[in-house]
Design a protein around this motif. Structure first.
Motif, PDB file in Angstrom:
ATOM      1  N   LEU A 114       0.842  -1.185   0.000  1.00  0.00           N
ATOM      2  CA  LEU A 114       0.000   0.000   0.000  1.00  0.00           C
ATOM      3  C   LEU A 114       0.881   1.240   0.000  1.00  0.00           C
ATOM      4  CD1 LEU A 114      -1.282  -2.280   2.079  1.00  0.00           C
ATOM      5  CD2 LEU A 114      -3.068  -0.554   2.336  1.00  0.00           C
ATOM      6  N   ARG A 115       0.450   2.240  -0.734  1.00  0.00           N
ATOM      7  CA  ARG A 115       1.090   3.557  -0.699  1.00  0.00           C
ATOM      8  C   ARG A 115       0.047   4.530  -0.188  1.00  0.00           C
ATOM      9  NH1 ARG A 115       3.048   7.849  -4.213  1.00  0.00           N
ATOM     10  NH2 ARG A 115       5.186   8.331  -3.610  1.00  0.00           N
ATOM     11  N   ILE A 116       0.310   5.114   0.971  1.00  0.00           N
ATOM     12  CA  ILE A 116      -0.715   5.833   1.715  1.00  0.00           C
ATOM     13  C   ILE A 116      -0.276   7.265   1.973  1.00  0.00           C
ATOM     14  CG2 ILE A 116      -2.167   5.797   3.781  1.00  0.00           C
ATOM     15  CD1 ILE A 116      -1.120   2.818   4.116  1.00  0.00           C
ATOM     16  N   LEU A 117      -1.191   8.194   1.760  1.00  0.00           N
ATOM     17  CA  LEU A 117      -0.955   9.588   2.104  1.00  0.00           C
ATOM     18  C   LEU A 117      -1.635   9.863   3.447  1.00  0.00           C
ATOM     19  CD1 LEU A 117      -0.041  12.504   1.517  1.00  0.00           C
ATOM     20  CD2 LEU A 117      -2.156  12.799   0.199  1.00  0.00           C
ATOM     21  N   PHE A 118      -0.822  10.026   4.495  1.00  0.00           N
ATOM     22  CA  PHE A 118      -1.333  10.335   5.824  1.00  0.00           C
ATOM     23  C   PHE A 118      -1.347  11.852   6.026  1.00  0.00           C
ATOM     24  CE2 PHE A 118       0.257   5.998   6.465  1.00  0.00           C
ATOM     25  CZ  PHE A 118      -0.775   5.427   7.189  1.00  0.00           C
ATOM     26  N   PRO A 119      -2.357  12.374   6.701  1.00  0.00           N
ATOM     27  CA  PRO A 119      -2.407  13.823   6.924  1.00  0.00           C
ATOM     28  C   PRO A 119      -1.275  14.326   7.810  1.00  0.00           C
ATOM     29  CG  PRO A 119      -4.140  12.715   8.168  1.00  0.00           C
ATOM     30  CD  PRO A 119      -3.544  11.688   7.256  1.00  0.00           C
ATOM     31  N   THR A 120      -0.769  13.458   8.697  1.00  0.00           N
ATOM     32  CA  THR A 120       0.341  13.825   9.577  1.00  0.00           C
ATOM     33  C   THR A 120       1.224  12.607   9.802  1.00  0.00           C
ATOM     34  OG1 THR A 120      -0.811  13.235  11.629  1.00  0.00           O
ATOM     35  CG2 THR A 120      -1.106  15.490  10.807  1.00  0.00           C
ATOM     36  N   ARG A 121       2.444  12.838  10.278  1.00  0.00           N
ATOM     37  CA  ARG A 121       3.331  11.728  10.634  1.00  0.00           C
ATOM     38  C   ARG A 121       2.745  10.950  11.813  1.00  0.00           C
ATOM     39  NH1 ARG A 121       8.787  10.847   9.403  1.00  0.00           N
ATOM     40  NH2 ARG A 121       9.435   8.868  10.309  1.00  0.00           N
ATOM     41  N   ASP A 122       2.042  11.655  12.698  1.00  0.00           N
ATOM     42  CA  ASP A 122       1.424  10.985  13.849  1.00  0.00           C
ATOM     43  C   ASP A 122       0.378   9.968  13.408  1.00  0.00           C
ATOM     44  OD1 ASP A 122       2.980  12.419  15.594  1.00  0.00           O
ATOM     45  OD2 ASP A 122       1.430  13.901  16.081  1.00  0.00           O
ATOM     46  N   ALA A 123      -0.312  10.238  12.294  1.00  0.00           N
ATOM     47  CA  ALA A 123      -1.318   9.301  11.800  1.00  0.00           C
ATOM     48  C   ALA A 123      -0.671   7.995  11.356  1.00  0.00           C
ATOM     49  CB  ALA A 123      -2.103   9.924  10.653  1.00  0.00           C
ATOM     50  N   LEU A 124       0.509   8.095  10.764  1.00  0.00           N
ATOM     51  CA  LEU A 124       1.252   6.881  10.400  1.00  0.00           C
ATOM     52  C   LEU A 124       1.656   6.129  11.658  1.00  0.00           C
ATOM     53  CD1 LEU A 124       2.912   4.949   8.644  1.00  0.00           C
ATOM     54  CD2 LEU A 124       4.723   6.685   8.568  1.00  0.00           C
ATOM     55  N   SER A 125       2.169   6.825  12.654  1.00  0.00           N
ATOM     56  CA  SER A 125       2.568   6.185  13.905  1.00  0.00           C
ATOM     57  C   SER A 125       1.378   5.518  14.577  1.00  0.00           C
ATOM     58  CB  SER A 125       3.191   7.218  14.855  1.00  0.00           C
ATOM     59  OG  SER A 125       4.347   7.791  14.300  1.00  0.00           O
ATOM     60  N   ALA A 126       0.217   6.175  14.545  1.00  0.00           N
ATOM     61  CA  ALA A 126      -0.981   5.604  15.153  1.00  0.00           C
ATOM     62  C   ALA A 126      -1.412   4.333  14.434  1.00  0.00           C
ATOM     63  CB  ALA A 126      -2.108   6.638  15.139  1.00  0.00           C
ATOM     64  N   THR A 127      -1.255   4.315  13.107  1.00  0.00           N
ATOM     65  CA  THR A 127      -1.598   3.111  12.340  1.00  0.00           C
ATOM     66  C   THR A 127      -0.668   1.960  12.686  1.00  0.00           C
ATOM     67  OG1 THR A 127      -2.475   4.431  10.513  1.00  0.00           O
ATOM     68  CG2 THR A 127      -1.826   2.168   9.999  1.00  0.00           C
ATOM     69  N   TYR A 128       0.619   2.264  12.830  1.00  0.00           N
ATOM     70  CA  TYR A 128       1.579   1.225  13.207  1.00  0.00           C
ATOM     71  C   TYR A 128       1.244   0.670  14.588  1.00  0.00           C
ATOM     72  CZ  TYR A 128       6.048  -1.166  13.700  1.00  0.00           C
ATOM     73  OH  TYR A 128       7.010  -2.131  13.858  1.00  0.00           O
ATOM     74  N   GLU A 129       0.917   1.543  15.526  1.00  0.00           N
ATOM     75  CA  GLU A 129       0.564   1.105  16.880  1.00  0.00           C
ATOM     76  C   GLU A 129      -0.729   0.285  16.864  1.00  0.00           C
ATOM     77  OE1 GLU A 129       0.349   4.650  19.163  1.00  0.00           O
ATOM     78  OE2 GLU A 129       2.523   5.051  19.051  1.00  0.00           O
ATOM     79  N   PHE A 130      -1.693   0.696  16.026  1.00  0.00           N
ATOM     80  CA  PHE A 130      -2.939  -0.060  15.907  1.00  0.00           C
ATOM     81  C   PHE A 130      -2.669  -1.485  15.447  1.00  0.00           C
ATOM     82  CE2 PHE A 130      -6.177  -1.636  12.955  1.00  0.00           C
ATOM     83  CZ  PHE A 130      -7.290  -1.683  13.776  1.00  0.00           C
ATOM     84  N   CYS A 131      -1.795  -1.634  14.464  1.00  0.00           N
ATOM     85  CA  CYS A 131      -1.477  -2.970  13.950  1.00  0.00           C
ATOM     86  C   CYS A 131      -0.776  -3.813  15.021  1.00  0.00           C
ATOM     87  CB  CYS A 131      -0.613  -2.856  12.698  1.00  0.00           C
ATOM     88  SG  CYS A 131      -1.495  -2.217  11.250  1.00  0.00           S
ATOM     89  N   GLU A 132       0.148  -3.220  15.743  1.00  0.00           N
ATOM     90  CA  GLU A 132       0.834  -3.951  16.811  1.00  0.00           C
ATOM     91  C   GLU A 132      -0.157  -4.428  17.867  1.00  0.00           C
ATOM     92  OE1 GLU A 132       4.069  -1.562  18.367  1.00  0.00           O
ATOM     93  OE2 GLU A 132       5.480  -2.865  17.295  1.00  0.00           O
ATOM     94  N   GLU A 133      -1.054  -3.546  18.294  1.00  0.00           N
ATOM     95  CA  GLU A 133      -2.025  -3.895  19.326  1.00  0.00           C
ATOM     96  C   GLU A 133      -3.045  -4.918  18.834  1.00  0.00           C
ATOM     97  OE1 GLU A 133      -3.659  -0.145  20.319  1.00  0.00           O
ATOM     98  OE2 GLU A 133      -1.861   0.573  21.377  1.00  0.00           O
ATOM     99  N   SER A 134      -3.299  -4.939  17.529  1.00  0.00           N
ATOM    100  CA  SER A 134      -4.287  -5.859  16.948  1.00  0.00           C
ATOM    101  C   SER A 134      -3.666  -7.170  16.486  1.00  0.00           C
ATOM    102  CB  SER A 134      -4.984  -5.185  15.763  1.00  0.00           C
ATOM    103  OG  SER A 134      -5.600  -3.971  16.141  1.00  0.00           O
ATOM    104  N   GLY A 135      -2.355  -7.323  16.661  1.00  0.00           N
ATOM    105  CA  GLY A 135      -1.688  -8.540  16.217  1.00  0.00           C
ATOM    106  C   GLY A 135      -1.537  -8.635  14.713  1.00  0.00           C
ATOM    107  N   LEU A 136      -1.505  -7.486  14.036  1.00  0.00           N
ATOM    108  CA  LEU A 136      -1.352  -7.458  12.589  1.00  0.00           C
ATOM    109  C   LEU A 136       0.068  -7.030  12.228  1.00  0.00           C
ATOM    110  CD1 LEU A 136      -4.689  -5.623  11.704  1.00  0.00           C
ATOM    111  CD2 LEU A 136      -4.241  -8.070  11.521  1.00  0.00           C
ATOM    112  N   SER A 137       0.528  -7.498  11.084  1.00  0.00           N
ATOM    113  CA  SER A 137       1.880  -7.175  10.624  1.00  0.00           C
ATOM    114  C   SER A 137       1.826  -5.986   9.678  1.00  0.00           C
ATOM    115  CB  SER A 137       2.504  -8.372   9.906  1.00  0.00           C
ATOM    116  OG  SER A 137       2.517  -9.517  10.743  1.00  0.00           O
ATOM    117  N   LEU A 138       2.691  -5.006   9.925  1.00  0.00           N
ATOM    118  CA  LEU A 138       2.791  -3.846   9.046  1.00  0.00           C
ATOM    119  C   LEU A 138       4.270  -3.541   8.865  1.00  0.00           C
ATOM    120  CD1 LEU A 138       0.987  -1.663   7.594  1.00  0.00           C
ATOM    121  CD2 LEU A 138       1.556  -0.171   9.514  1.00  0.00           C
ATOM    122  N   ASP A 139       4.766  -3.798   7.664  1.00  0.00           N
ATOM    123  CA  ASP A 139       6.176  -3.574   7.360  1.00  0.00           C
ATOM    124  C   ASP A 139       6.301  -2.255   6.609  1.00  0.00           C
ATOM    125  OD1 ASP A 139       8.843  -3.723   6.791  1.00  0.00           O
ATOM    126  OD2 ASP A 139       8.698  -5.406   5.391  1.00  0.00           O
TER     127      ASP A 139
END
Length: 220
Positions: A114-139
């Protein structure tokens, strides 16, 4: 500042997992994806496969797919519209929770990129944290910060952006050419080899990020 991220997700953790297992040669290129609520994602997908009958059967029986429809059949590829109703938590989070935009989404073999345009760098960090907490892999493969110019949108460095624009304005891309690589290297006071490498890498970034972002694309 807006941020563009290129990320990879294992196919087994994403929509169409069963289809990719049953039709391993299939490739999917999502040209538009939207989430109308927290349970459904509506993608328009170009697909290629050696056996479209097998692909259609797999899609019809895929638990992540609902309301499958063929919009275009060009012989060697088809445009589908469908609902994704399962294994879409990360897409829902990206589109609804973070209000981000998916610029490119492509799947083949065992991965989706996926190539994603996030409104802020924090939104990317929040997505990474969401995946970690949900047991999903995000490379996370690449991150580009948007600048006052638009070169970040296509993964270009500032030097590549400057060189490509100079080449265009000087007539390097005209037929016949009004400028040579030697002319460009003289203007920038760098070697012929350096200008050739900068142009080649800039062209590669443009093609990769504008036309062909997908698993395995653009690897050195």
């Amino acid at each position: 500042m807006s941020t563009i991220a290129e990320v990879e997700i294992p196919a087994q953790e994403f929509a169409l997992r069963k289809t990719l297992e049953q039709v391993p040669d299939a490739e999917f290129d999502v040209v538009r994806v939207a989430a109308h609520d927290s349970k459904h994602v509506l993608p328009y997908i170009w697909a290629t496969a050696d056996d479209f009958d097998a692909l259609n059967d797999a899609l019809e029986n895929d638990p992540s797919v609902d309301e499958l429809r063929i919009l275009e059949d060009l012989g060697d590829e088809r445009l589908y519209r469908m609902n994704w109703v399962d294994q879409i938590r990360v897409v829902i989070h990206i589109l609804i929770e973070e209000e981000a935009t998916i610029l490119n989404l492509r799947g083949k073999e065992n991965r989706w990129r996926l190539r994603i345009l996030f409104p802020t760098r924090d939104a990317l960090s929040a997505t990474y944290e969401f995946c970690e907490e949900s047991g999903l892999s995000l490379d996370v493969r690449n991150i580009y910060e948007m600048s006052e110019t638009r070169h970040g949108l296509f993964g270009l460095t500032e030097e590549q952006h400057e060189t490509l624009l100079m080449a265009l304005e000087a007539g390097y891309y005209d037929v016949p050419r009004d400028a040579t690589a030697d002319d460009l290297s003289d203007n920038l006071n760098i070697s012929h080899q350096a200008i050739s490498e900068r142009l080649r890498r800039g062209h590669r970034s443009l093609v990769k990020n504008a036309l062909a972002v997908g698993p395995g694309d653009g690897k050195e």
